[in-house]
Design an enzyme around this catalytic site. Structure first.
Site, PDB file in Angstrom:
ATOM      1  N   HIS A 123       2.953  -4.020   4.239  1.00  0.00           N
ATOM      2  CA  HIS A 123       3.121  -4.174   5.689  1.00  0.00           C
ATOM      3  C   HIS A 123       4.415  -4.971   5.901  1.00  0.00           C
ATOM      4  O   HIS A 123       4.767  -5.802   5.062  1.00  0.00           O
ATOM      5  CB  HIS A 123       1.906  -4.949   6.209  1.00  0.00           C
ATOM      6  CG  HIS A 123       1.821  -5.114   7.687  1.00  0.00           C
ATOM      7  ND1 HIS A 123       2.554  -6.042   8.378  1.00  0.00           N
ATOM      8  CD2 HIS A 123       1.053  -4.486   8.606  1.00  0.00           C
ATOM      9  CE1 HIS A 123       2.247  -5.980   9.664  1.00  0.00           C
ATOM     10  NE2 HIS A 123       1.346  -5.036   9.833  1.00  0.00           N
ATOM     11  N   ASP A 200      -1.553 -10.504   0.169  1.00  0.00           N
ATOM     12  CA  ASP A 200      -1.807 -10.239   1.581  1.00  0.00           C
ATOM     13  C   ASP A 200      -3.235  -9.683   1.679  1.00  0.00           C
ATOM     14  O   ASP A 200      -3.491  -8.547   1.271  1.00  0.00           O
ATOM     15  CB  ASP A 200      -0.763  -9.224   2.070  1.00  0.00           C
ATOM     16  CG  ASP A 200      -1.040  -8.730   3.485  1.00  0.00           C
ATOM     17  OD1 ASP A 200      -2.101  -9.071   4.047  1.00  0.00           O
ATOM     18  OD2 ASP A 200      -0.197  -7.989   4.014  1.00  0.00           O
ATOM     19  N   GLN A 203      -6.207  -6.903   5.150  1.00  0.00           N
ATOM     20  CA  GLN A 203      -7.115  -5.753   5.245  1.00  0.00           C
ATOM     21  C   GLN A 203      -8.313  -5.870   4.300  1.00  0.00           C
ATOM     22  O   GLN A 203      -9.126  -4.950   4.245  1.00  0.00           O
ATOM     23  CB  GLN A 203      -6.362  -4.453   4.937  1.00  0.00           C
ATOM     24  CG  GLN A 203      -5.328  -4.090   5.973  1.00  0.00           C
ATOM     25  CD  GLN A 203      -5.918  -3.831   7.359  1.00  0.00           C
ATOM     26  OE1 GLN A 203      -7.122  -3.633   7.525  1.00  0.00           O
ATOM     27  NE2 GLN A 203      -5.081  -3.860   8.362  1.00  0.00           N
ATOM     28  N   LYS A 226      -8.926  -9.875  12.347  1.00  0.00           N
ATOM     29  CA  LYS A 226      -9.316  -8.652  11.636  1.00  0.00           C
ATOM     30  C   LYS A 226     -10.667  -8.846  10.946  1.00  0.00           C
ATOM     31  O   LYS A 226     -11.128  -7.987  10.193  1.00  0.00           O
ATOM     32  CB  LYS A 226      -8.254  -8.287  10.595  1.00  0.00           C
ATOM     33  CG  LYS A 226      -6.941  -7.811  11.206  1.00  0.00           C
ATOM     34  CD  LYS A 226      -5.982  -7.349  10.141  1.00  0.00           C
ATOM     35  CE  LYS A 226      -4.555  -7.300  10.597  1.00  0.00           C
ATOM     36  NZ  LYS A 226      -4.212  -6.136  11.428  1.00  0.00           N
ATOM     37  N   CYS A 366       3.573  -0.457  10.886  1.00  0.00           N
ATOM     38  CA  CYS A 366       4.373  -1.569  10.346  1.00  0.00           C
ATOM     39  C   CYS A 366       4.600  -1.407   8.846  1.00  0.00           C
ATOM     40  O   CYS A 366       4.529  -2.375   8.078  1.00  0.00           O
ATOM     41  CB  CYS A 366       3.724  -2.923  10.639  1.00  0.00           C
ATOM     42  SG  CYS A 366       3.493  -3.246  12.375  1.00  0.00           S
TER      43      CYS A 366
HETATM   44  N1  PMP Z   1      -0.755  -7.152   6.310  1.00  0.00           N
HETATM   45  C1  PMP Z   1      -1.474  -6.066   6.506  1.00  0.00           C
HETATM   46  C2  PMP Z   1      -1.842  -5.209   5.331  1.00  0.00           C
HETATM   47  C3  PMP Z   1      -1.892  -5.737   7.796  1.00  0.00           C
HETATM   48  O1  PMP Z   1      -2.605  -4.624   8.012  1.00  0.00           O
HETATM   49  C4  PMP Z   1      -1.548  -6.576   8.875  1.00  0.00           C
HETATM   50  C5  PMP Z   1      -1.981  -6.272  10.292  1.00  0.00           C
HETATM   51  N2  PMP Z   1      -1.767  -4.958  10.685  1.00  0.00           N
HETATM   52  C6  PMP Z   1      -0.790  -7.714   8.595  1.00  0.00           C
HETATM   53  C7  PMP Z   1      -0.418  -7.973   7.308  1.00  0.00           C
HETATM   54  C8  PMP Z   1      -0.359  -8.643   9.673  1.00  0.00           C
HETATM   55  O2  PMP Z   1      -1.443  -9.254  10.270  1.00  0.00           O
HETATM   56  P1  PMP Z   1      -1.213 -10.120  11.591  1.00  0.00           P
HETATM   57  O3  PMP Z   1      -0.579  -9.203  12.591  1.00  0.00           O
HETATM   58  O4  PMP Z   1      -2.580 -10.544  11.982  1.00  0.00           O
HETATM   59  O5  PMP Z   1      -0.318 -11.239  11.216  1.00  0.00           O
END
Ligand code: PMP
Length: 411
Positions: A123, A200, A203, A226, A366
């Site tokens: 991401h 990270d 998910q 999440k 993203c």
């Molecule tokens: N890493 C991953 C794999 C994600 O799916 C996301 C959220 N889409 C993020 C990081 C970022 O999370 P946040 O927007 O809550 O900071």
């Protein structure tokens, strides 16, 4: 029908609302999860009964708020099997936590000509902070590519991990491919090269049991929103000796021990990273979310979601013109499914589904470098949670076919 499921669904009032006169079918859980009543109640109760600023007052209410705030830190530590609460830094989000590691720890350990190894499925929030660090330090940013089955290519990882690698940053579960990476194996190999591993867990935190000690992760970040909690609160786990070495990147109230006209001395970790009045209500909500997840049990959640994907994937595979991304084998798949329908723009598919009350994501998620690797600009993505049912999967497939037929008739 599973009794636990029936009870849980009642806790999510939003699931009973209508979208475009159709019952809501929420399939964008990878973007954000819905919030159950016990979490909402706990936040309201905090503001009704315990609201005060933390770490400041000597009065009873302030002490109660501080105790509640710090108790959640213990709860988070237990949730991810960290050995001490001091390893838990409250952040705004996964993004915030990853930026903190890249800016502070990255600054400490990455120097000119060093290497940072990330994966092509990251991401942007676990990619750009490293890209920026590499640029700042004149270091090299390397990407581990995908294997033929669109899981992480571990042979490529082994090839690209060198004695120059200082940091490996990797997602536990991809928000596009729905694949979970072998973090334990990655940390073992990385540590043999004296590299640090940043995970990270955005998910994965709400979908599988996380044991940071078993994984031997040096850092691990995730977001409250999440995992049934509110927005604006996240967690960065770090091994305490590493957090102790790191400098804060935000300065102000609460994070200091003493301040003079010319100098300041920081608090110890984790408080030195929590400048200013924190998101206390968010922390309380996060604690309630963890209580809720624990009550259901992570193994039950994992099994329930796995059943959904096992049911859905073969049905999607039968739709002509549908290209699915990520591994085709159910055993390797989490409850996130990205796909495209031939000749249809993902936004049209998502808009068509929305007309039928089905909320899915369309876009690059993203993860633009991953999209480029997959040879697409964007995809549709359906992501499930334990509060979705097999009947929801049937409806989703049915509605998807309707959308396909509608546009095919139009063109
Ligand atoms: N890493 C991953 C794999 C994600 O799916 C996301 C959220 N889409 C993020 C990081 C970022 O999370 P946040 O927007 O809550 O900071």
């Amino acid at each position: 029908m599973d009794k636990k499921f029936e009870e849980a669904v009642k806790d999510f009032p939003i699931l009973t609302r209508k979208i475009n006169d159709e019952p809501l079918l929420y399939l964008d859980n990878a973007a954000t999860s819905q919030t159950p009543n016990p979490v909402l109640d706990q936040i309201v109760s905090f503001y009704q009964n315990t609201n005060a600023n933390v770490h400041r007052g000597v009065y009873t209410l302030a002490n109660d708020a501080t105790t509640a705030y710090e108790n959640v830190r213990e709860q988070v530590a237990a949730f991810i099997h960290a050995d001490e609460a001091k390893s838990i830094v409250y952040t705004r989000s996964t993004t915030d936590g990853l930026n903190l590691v890249a800016s502070s720890f990255g600054d400490l350990v990455v120097h000119e000509d060093d290497e940072i190894l990330i994966t092509i499925m990251e991401h942007h929030s676990n990619l750009i902070p490293w890209q920026q660090l590499a640029q700042r330090k004149h270091a090299k940013l390397k990407y581990v590519e995908l294997a033929a089955d669109q899981t992480l290519d571990m042979a490529d990882f082994k090839r690209k991990l060198t004695e120059r690698t200082k940091i490996v940053a990797v997602t536990q579960t991809s928000n596009v491919l729905g694949v979970t990476n072998p973090i334990k194996e990655i940390t073992k190999l990385a540590h043999q090269q004296q590299a640090y591993v940043v995970v990270d867990a955005a998910q994965s935190a709400a979908h599988q049991t996380i044991d940071v000690q078993d994984l031997d992760a040096d850092f691990l970040a995730f977001s409250g929103h999440k995992m049934l909690g509110p927005t604006g609160i996240g967690v960065l786990y770090g091994k305490l000796d590493l957090l102790n070495e790191m400098a804060p990147i935000q300065f102000g109230g609460e994070m200091i021990e003493t301040v003079s006209r010319t100098q300041a001395k920081w608090q110890t970790a984790p408080w030195k990273f929590e400048a200013g009045t924190p998101n206390i209500g968010g922390v309380i909500g996060l604690g309630a979310a963890i209580t809720y997840l624990n009550k259901l049990g992570m193994p039950w959640i994992e099994a329930t979601e796995h059943r959904l994907v096992t049911y859905l994937l073969p049905q999607l595979a039968q739709i002509t013109g549908l290209t699915m991304y990520g591994p085709k084998t159910v055993a390797k798949h989490e409850s996130i499914v990205a796909f495209n329908l031939r000749d249809l723009h993902p936004h049209d598919v998502a808009t068509g589904l929305d007309m039928l009350g089905v909320e899915v994501r369309a876009g690059h998620h993203c993860a633009q470098p991953l999209m480029t690797t997959l040879g697409v600009e964007s995809t549709v993505r359906a992501s499930m949670s334990f509060y979705n049912s097999l009947a929801d999967m049937d409806r989703f497939v049915y509605d998807l076919k309707m959308v396909k037929e509608f546009f095919n008739r139009e063109s």
